[in-house]
Design a protein around this motif. Structure first.
Motif, PDB file in Angstrom:
ATOM      1  N   TYR A 254       0.813  -1.220   0.000  1.00  0.00           N
ATOM      2  CA  TYR A 254       0.000   0.000   0.000  1.00  0.00           C
ATOM      3  C   TYR A 254       0.847   1.271   0.000  1.00  0.00           C
ATOM      4  O   TYR A 254       0.425   2.309  -0.485  1.00  0.00           O
ATOM      5  CB  TYR A 254      -0.996  -0.016   1.156  1.00  0.00           C
ATOM      6  N   LEU A 279      -1.584  -2.903 -10.870  1.00  0.00           N
ATOM      7  CA  LEU A 279      -1.750  -4.340 -11.055  1.00  0.00           C
ATOM      8  C   LEU A 279      -0.435  -4.991 -11.475  1.00  0.00           C
ATOM      9  O   LEU A 279      -0.029  -6.021 -10.930  1.00  0.00           O
ATOM     10  CB  LEU A 279      -2.829  -4.571 -12.115  1.00  0.00           C
ATOM     11  N   GLU A 282       1.955  -5.087  -8.571  1.00  0.00           N
ATOM     12  CA  GLU A 282       1.622  -6.135  -7.594  1.00  0.00           C
ATOM     13  C   GLU A 282       1.958  -7.523  -8.124  1.00  0.00           C
ATOM     14  O   GLU A 282       2.598  -8.326  -7.434  1.00  0.00           O
ATOM     15  CB  GLU A 282       0.131  -6.079  -7.222  1.00  0.00           C
ATOM     16  N   GLU A 283       1.548  -7.802  -9.348  1.00  0.00           N
ATOM     17  CA  GLU A 283       1.771  -9.154  -9.882  1.00  0.00           C
ATOM     18  C   GLU A 283       3.257  -9.487 -10.003  1.00  0.00           C
ATOM     19  O   GLU A 283       3.683 -10.565  -9.616  1.00  0.00           O
ATOM     20  CB  GLU A 283       1.098  -9.310 -11.256  1.00  0.00           C
ATOM     21  N   LEU A 334      -1.398 -17.416 -13.207  1.00  0.00           N
ATOM     22  CA  LEU A 334      -2.366 -16.311 -13.236  1.00  0.00           C
ATOM     23  C   LEU A 334      -1.676 -14.957 -13.327  1.00  0.00           C
ATOM     24  O   LEU A 334      -2.050 -14.112 -14.131  1.00  0.00           O
ATOM     25  CB  LEU A 334      -3.255 -16.355 -11.990  1.00  0.00           C
ATOM     26  N   ILE A 338      -1.869 -12.223 -16.445  1.00  0.00           N
ATOM     27  CA  ILE A 338      -2.338 -10.841 -16.249  1.00  0.00           C
ATOM     28  C   ILE A 338      -1.293  -9.855 -16.749  1.00  0.00           C
ATOM     29  O   ILE A 338      -1.596  -8.928 -17.497  1.00  0.00           O
ATOM     30  CB  ILE A 338      -2.650 -10.580 -14.751  1.00  0.00           C
TER      31      ILE A 338
ATOM     32  N   ARG B  19     -10.725  -3.077  -2.616  1.00  0.00           N
ATOM     33  CA  ARG B  19      -9.635  -3.778  -3.315  1.00  0.00           C
ATOM     34  C   ARG B  19      -9.525  -5.223  -2.865  1.00  0.00           C
ATOM     35  O   ARG B  19      -9.470  -5.503  -1.670  1.00  0.00           O
ATOM     36  CB  ARG B  19      -8.298  -3.099  -2.989  1.00  0.00           C
ATOM     37  N   ASP B  21      -6.770  -7.796  -3.220  1.00  0.00           N
ATOM     38  CA  ASP B  21      -5.392  -7.965  -3.680  1.00  0.00           C
ATOM     39  C   ASP B  21      -4.637  -8.878  -2.735  1.00  0.00           C
ATOM     40  O   ASP B  21      -5.244  -9.527  -1.877  1.00  0.00           O
ATOM     41  CB  ASP B  21      -4.711  -6.591  -3.785  1.00  0.00           C
ATOM     42  N   SER B  22      -3.347  -8.931  -2.852  1.00  0.00           N
ATOM     43  CA  SER B  22      -2.571  -9.872  -2.035  1.00  0.00           C
ATOM     44  C   SER B  22      -2.617  -9.531  -0.554  1.00  0.00           C
ATOM     45  O   SER B  22      -2.345 -10.377   0.285  1.00  0.00           O
ATOM     46  CB  SER B  22      -1.120  -9.940  -2.535  1.00  0.00           C
ATOM     47  N   VAL B  23      -2.980  -8.284  -0.252  1.00  0.00           N
ATOM     48  CA  VAL B  23      -3.096  -7.908   1.157  1.00  0.00           C
ATOM     49  C   VAL B  23      -4.461  -8.308   1.711  1.00  0.00           C
ATOM     50  O   VAL B  23      -4.572  -8.845   2.811  1.00  0.00           O
ATOM     51  CB  VAL B  23      -2.877  -6.387   1.342  1.00  0.00           C
ATOM     52  N   THR B  24      -5.512  -8.075   0.940  1.00  0.00           N
ATOM     53  CA  THR B  24      -6.871  -8.256   1.474  1.00  0.00           C
ATOM     54  C   THR B  24      -7.459  -9.632   1.186  1.00  0.00           C
ATOM     55  O   THR B  24      -8.524  -9.968   1.706  1.00  0.00           O
ATOM     56  CB  THR B  24      -7.828  -7.202   0.895  1.00  0.00           C
ATOM     57  N   TYR B  52     -10.636  -3.045  -7.586  1.00  0.00           N
ATOM     58  CA  TYR B  52      -9.331  -3.585  -7.985  1.00  0.00           C
ATOM     59  C   TYR B  52      -9.295  -5.062  -7.679  1.00  0.00           C
ATOM     60  O   TYR B  52      -9.734  -5.495  -6.609  1.00  0.00           O
ATOM     61  CB  TYR B  52      -8.247  -2.851  -7.203  1.00  0.00           C
ATOM     62  N   LEU B  53      -8.785  -5.816  -8.632  1.00  0.00           N
ATOM     63  CA  LEU B  53      -8.669  -7.260  -8.452  1.00  0.00           C
ATOM     64  C   LEU B  53      -7.351  -7.730  -9.034  1.00  0.00           C
ATOM     65  O   LEU B  53      -7.007  -7.389 -10.162  1.00  0.00           O
ATOM     66  CB  LEU B  53      -9.830  -7.958  -9.183  1.00  0.00           C
ATOM     67  N   SER B  54      -6.603  -8.491  -8.242  1.00  0.00           N
ATOM     68  CA  SER B  54      -5.359  -9.051  -8.777  1.00  0.00           C
ATOM     69  C   SER B  54      -5.427 -10.568  -8.705  1.00  0.00           C
ATOM     70  O   SER B  54      -6.408 -11.146  -8.244  1.00  0.00           O
ATOM     71  CB  SER B  54      -4.156  -8.523  -7.994  1.00  0.00           C
ATOM     72  N   SER B  55      -4.360 -11.204  -9.147  1.00  0.00           N
ATOM     73  CA  SER B  55      -4.381 -12.668  -9.213  1.00  0.00           C
ATOM     74  C   SER B  55      -4.596 -13.304  -7.844  1.00  0.00           C
ATOM     75  O   SER B  55      -5.139 -14.402  -7.745  1.00  0.00           O
ATOM     76  CB  SER B  55      -3.102 -13.192  -9.859  1.00  0.00           C
ATOM     77  N   ALA B  56      -4.197 -12.585  -6.793  1.00  0.00           N
ATOM     78  CA  ALA B  56      -4.408 -13.122  -5.447  1.00  0.00           C
ATOM     79  C   ALA B  56      -5.898 -13.350  -5.195  1.00  0.00           C
ATOM     80  O   ALA B  56      -6.303 -14.355  -4.594  1.00  0.00           O
ATOM     81  CB  ALA B  56      -3.841 -12.154  -4.407  1.00  0.00           C
TER      82      ALA B  56
END
Ligand SMILES: Nc1ncnc2c1ncn2[C@@H]1O[C@H](COP(=O)(O)OP(=O)(O)OP(=O)(O)O)[C@@H](O)[C@H]1O
Ligand SMILES: [Mg+2]
Lengths: 361, 105
Positions: A254, A279, A282-283, A334, A338, B19, B21-24, B52-56
């Motif tokens: 964050y 994104l 993060e990935e 995944l 992405i 969000r 993500d890998s944190v949530t 927001y959406l990630s692979s996590a």
């Protein structure tokens, strides 16, 4: 034709030109570019002694014009100057403006001067305006008259100081077209301009001025495509850079997000693009690089925004063995899918123990 | 991230806000564990307010879907915005779940 050595210019204690060294050969078209206030105009004005340089030498055709006893009016005739603000005589017709110099300074007869003027006005596309007064002309037309007036003195070089900066976009091209034609005819010119595309395709050489120097010079290809110095690069590409380092194992996603968002907000980047950048960060970091990171190693992330092209690059640096995560099909894939979908191009390189991923979006 | 749960009998809807993500992702994982304590017929993930959406997050969706299917139920994802639908599609989720668009927020 002109050699400039160690030219300097101070206004009071303020050193605008510190040490300018340059050579302009016959037939060259030199574009002078650089941030505002770096002394581009001052440099041109020193060349034809509209400003008295504080030091150095300006050698024209073998003669140092900064020596005492130089015939300044004669020298000025060798060098025409075209200004941003046209500087036409409002009380004279177009013809009057163009013939004034040749008659007064070169002793031409009226008829001879007018014949020559008519030819020049045809060249700049203004034959039918010979009897008009400047205030009856558009900005682009005024500037073309100014160029014709300058040519009437048969200068050896023309110095242009932002000849199109005061013009509406519609008139810029007509003036640039005239300058292009002069270039084609082999006229020697030095042009201070903010028109990068023009500078790029009309000039034989480009001077990038900064910090009181000709900071970098080269062919248009060199300067515009592969500038060597950081400031030149930043100016040409209007590059904006965010740097972030990840040292600890407990990576704060964050904090990185907040940095990226602040950076993007500052440059008014579209929200959907910001989302993509977050994104990809993060990935790549969380799923590809951090799992391999060893204690004490540092992963660096730089975000480069080329404002001019509206393009983003993310550069990730990470130490260790040669490893390109984009070729690693292990795991559930995944993250890889992405990243591939959201980027244009990804290049991997490795040197001195550091991997680098150059991600273009 | 905020998770809002609504339930009628064995149909559960989780509306996600913010969000994923890998944190949530762990928050959703925990919530799903609770949901799966009972038998589920239909699990709906409402992404209308997800930004927001990630692979996590995708991994959590994948394992949830597996769990529901094992129970003989179904999972569906609704309301994803354009950017998020794109991610769901990239990874094949669009094919394996019933998508109903609820319009963008
Ligand atoms: N006559 C003067 N007296 C004092 N300072 C001056 C004078 N002329 C210029 N300067 C200063 O010298 C610096 C360089 O000015 P100059 O006009 O040469 O810059 P420039 O590169 O042409 O900028 P721009 O792209 O904005 O035209 C500026 O800081 C300016 O304020
Ligand atoms: Mg200037």
């Amino acid at each position: 034709m002109i050699t400039v050595e160690h030219l300097s210019k101070k206004f009071g204690n303020f050193s605008v030109l510190k040490d300018i060294n340059a050579e302009i050969k016959k037939g060259e078209v030199i574009s002078i570019i650089g941030p505002s206030g770096t002394g581009k105009s001052t440099f041109l004005r020193c060349l034809n002694l509209l400003e008295q340089p504080s030091g150095g030498h300006i050698v024209i055709d073998g003669e140092d014009i900064l020596k005492k006893g130089v015939n300044v009016p004669k020298l000025r005739q060798k060098m025409g100057m075209v200004f941003q603000s046209f500087n036409l005589y409002e009380h004279l017709t177009v013809m009057g403006n163009v013939t004034l110099g040749p008659i007064k300074l070169r002793g031409q007869g009226k008829k001879e001067a007018e014949e020559k003027a008519a030819e020049l006005l045809r060249m700049v596309g203004l034959s039918e305006k010979a009897d008009s007064y400047p205030d009856e002309l558009s900005g682009g037309q005024k500037q073309r008259v100014a160029i014709a007036r300058c040519l009437a003195m048969e200068p050896e070089i023309i110095l242009f100081d932002e000849p199109t900066s005061a013009l509406d976009p519609t008139m810029i091209s007509e003036v640039l077209a005239v300058i292009r034609r002069l270039a084609k005819n082999g006229m020697t010119m030095a042009i201070v301009t903010h028109e990068m595309d023009f500078a790029r395709d009309v000039s034989t050489r480009v001077f990038y001025m900064d910090e009181g120097f000709i900071y970098e010079e080269g062919s248009p290809k060199d300067i515009f495509e592969s500038p060597q110095k950081e400031k030149t690069r930043a100016f040409i590409q209007r590059l904006r850079i965010l740097k972030h380092e990840i040292g600890s194992q407990h990576f704060d996603l964050y904090k990185l997000n907040a940095d990226i968002e602040a950076f993007c907000a500052k440059h008014t980047i579209d929200k959907s693009i910001v989302g993509n950048i977050l994104l990809i960060a993060e990935e790549t970091l969380v799923n590809m690089l951090l799992p391999l990171k060893k204690e004490g190693q540092i992963i660096s992330l730089a975000l480069e925004y080329a404002e001019k092209r509206g393009e983003f690059q993310m550069v990730l640096g990470y130490p260790g063995e040669v490893y390109n995560p984009m070729l690693d099909e292990g795991g559930d894939n995944l993250a890889l899918m992405i990243v591939k979908k959201k980027t244009k191009n990804i290049q991997h390189s490795y040197s001195n123990g550091i991997n680098q991923l150059l991600i273009s979006m | 991230m905020m998770i809002h749960k609504t339930q009628s009998d064995s149909d559960v809807t989780l509306a996600l806000t913010g969000r994923l993500d890998s944190v949530t992702q762990s928050e959703l994982t925990q919530e799903l564990e609770k949901v799966f304590e009972a038998k589920i017929n239909l699990l709906t993930l409402d992404l209308s307010a997800l930004e927001y959406l990630s692979s996590a997050g995708l991994r959590v969706f994948l394992s949830a879907r597996k769990k529901v299917t094992q129970m003989g139920g179904k999972m569906k994802i609704v309301g994803a915005n354009e950017a998020i639908s794109e991610i769901l599609q990239i990874t094949g989720y669009a094919d394996i779940t019933v998508m109903a668009k609820r319009g963008k927020r």
